[in-house]
Design a protein around this motif. Structure first.
Motif, PDB file in Angstrom:
ATOM      1  N   GLN A  55       0.832  -1.211   0.000  1.00 26.18           N
ATOM      2  CA  GLN A  55       0.000   0.000   0.000  1.00 26.18           C
ATOM      3  C   GLN A  55       0.865   1.260   0.000  1.00 26.18           C
ATOM      4  OE1 GLN A  55      -3.061   0.237  -0.579  1.00 26.18           O
ATOM      5  NE2 GLN A  55      -3.773  -1.848  -0.299  1.00 26.18           N
ATOM      6  N   TYR A  56       1.889   1.244   0.809  1.00 22.67           N
ATOM      7  CA  TYR A  56       2.810   2.378   0.881  1.00 22.67           C
ATOM      8  C   TYR A  56       3.532   2.551  -0.452  1.00 22.67           C
ATOM      9  CZ  TYR A  56       6.700   5.297   2.428  1.00 22.67           C
ATOM     10  OH  TYR A  56       7.618   6.309   2.566  1.00 22.67           O
ATOM     11  N   ALA A  58       2.462   1.661  -3.349  1.00 15.95           N
ATOM     12  CA  ALA A  58       1.500   2.154  -4.338  1.00 15.95           C
ATOM     13  C   ALA A  58       1.366   3.669  -4.240  1.00 15.95           C
ATOM     14  CB  ALA A  58       0.144   1.480  -4.131  1.00 15.95           C
ATOM     15  N   ALA A  59       1.292   4.178  -3.015  1.00 16.22           N
ATOM     16  CA  ALA A  59       1.216   5.635  -2.842  1.00 16.22           C
ATOM     17  C   ALA A  59       2.477   6.308  -3.365  1.00 16.22           C
ATOM     18  CB  ALA A  59       0.993   5.971  -1.366  1.00 16.22           C
ATOM     19  N   ALA A 114      -2.680   7.838  -3.326  1.00 10.25           N
ATOM     20  CA  ALA A 114      -3.099   6.453  -3.613  1.00 10.25           C
ATOM     21  C   ALA A 114      -4.246   6.451  -4.603  1.00 10.25           C
ATOM     22  CB  ALA A 114      -3.516   5.766  -2.321  1.00 10.25           C
TER      23      ALA A 114
END
Length: 115
Positions: A55-56, A58-59, A114
């Motif tokens: 997730q990190y 992706a951001a 994101a």
């Protein structure tokens, strides 16, 4: 300390791979283009996935995309100022730098980090 060693090794391997790819392409000016930004971005994203999760990363990747779009706008503005309007280099780069900042932060504010 180990993070720096991993960055050094991963970055070196990826930079070398992109340099080899760039050397095989025509014109040779692609070698420098492929040797820097994509390889560093991939190494950074790989380390981000390992340390902070997908997730990190992706951001982080979205902010890299916004920066690339802003760089494209910067390049177009510099070309127009230098060639079409015959502005000297320093004022052209300063004005285009303002455009780069506006586009980059505008995209970040508008879309966030994101998907």
């Amino acid at each position: 300390m180990t993070e720096y060693v991993v960055r050094f090794i991963a970055g070196g391997i990826i930079v070398s791979a992109f340099a080899i790819l760039g050397d095989m392409l025509k014109p040779k000016s692609f070698a420098g283009l492929l040797g820097a930004a994509p390889s560093v971005a991939l190494a950074t994203l790989g380390i981000a996935v390992v340390q902070h999760g997908p997730q990190y990363a992706a951001a982080e990747s979205w902010t890299m995309i916004y920066g690339a779009v802003a760089l494209g706008c910067y390049s177009v503005v510099v070309c127009h100022l230098l060639i079409r309007y015959c502005v000297s280099a320093l004022p052209a780069t300063v004005l285009a730098g303002i455009v780069w900042l506006a586009v980059a932060f505008g995209l970040l504010a508008g879309f966030g980090g994101a998907a």
